[in-house]
Write an enzyme that holds these catalytic residues in place. Structure first.
Site: not given
Length: 221
Positions: A129, A148
């Site tokens: 991420k 997220d």
């Protein structure tokens, strides 16, 4: 990340609808983490784990004033870094990762943030991420889709996934969305999640996506 098998036409259609609606709603989305260069974005994203972007933005000015680049951070005293980032939570682990990450940048990358997913994820404290955030925001490289907590929540509510696993969700979004939209889609969905489609009491009555949202898992739907 390799693409999975083909997805249904309905999912592709929903993806196109959402892309159009979000592009109209947020024509010029920006990363919520304050930064002036790729190094600052990388460090801020590492700090954002289990912490709000707003709180990270309160901490990073002092951190970057003290340690403006990887060279200074690589030789920093851990206690000093811990003190500066204490408010972000998990500060001991984050401080270790920040210093080790800076050391790796200096030793292996000429003090520059690499523009490569594999090289980024090899850095201490940097997962997929974080690497996607840095590559997409700092360099405009669509390496994947940032997933997220907001993206995870909204993609489920909007009917794009039934998974709660960020890795699976990203794989699915990569197959649903055009690559040209991978970077902007996450930024826009995060903004929408903060402003309207909040976790506990989403403002469905004021939502610009209401007509194309199945409201999966939303109480009262």
């Amino acid at each position: 990340m390799s693409r999975p098998g083909p997805v249904s036409p309905d999912l592709k259609l929903q993806g196109r609808r959402l892309v159009r609606a979000l592009n109209r709603l947020f024509p010029e989305p920006a990363c919520a983490l304050d930064h002036r260069n790729p190094f600052e974005l990388l460090a801020a994203t590492v700090l954002s784990a289990q912490c709000t972007d707003a709180r990270v933005n309160l901490v990073t000015p002092a951190l970057f004033a003290r340690f403006p680049g990887p060279e200074s951070l690589a030789v920093a005293d851990l206690a000093d870094v811990e003190t500066l980032i204490h408010a972000t939570g998990f500060f001991r682990a984050k401080a270790r990762n920040l210093v080790a990450m800076a050391e790796a940048l200096v030793e292996h990358h000429g003090s520059q943030v690499p523009r490569d997913l594999e090289a980024l994820t090899a850095l201490p404290g940097v997962g997929r991420k974080t690497a996607n955030v840095v590559l997409g925001t700092a360099f405009g490289i669509a390496s994947g889709v940032v997933v997220d907590t907001h993206v995870k929540r909204l993609t489920y509510r909007l009917g794009l996934t039934i998974s709660t696993n960020p890795i699976v969700i990203e794989r699915e979004l990569i197959n649903i969305l055009p690559k040209t939209q991978w970077i902007g889609f996450s930024h826009r969905l995060i903004l929408h999640g903060r402003q309207t489609c909040v976790a506990l009491h989403p403002r469905c009555d004021a939502c610009a996506l209401a007509s194309i949202c199945p409201r999966i898992g939303v109480s009262g739907s």
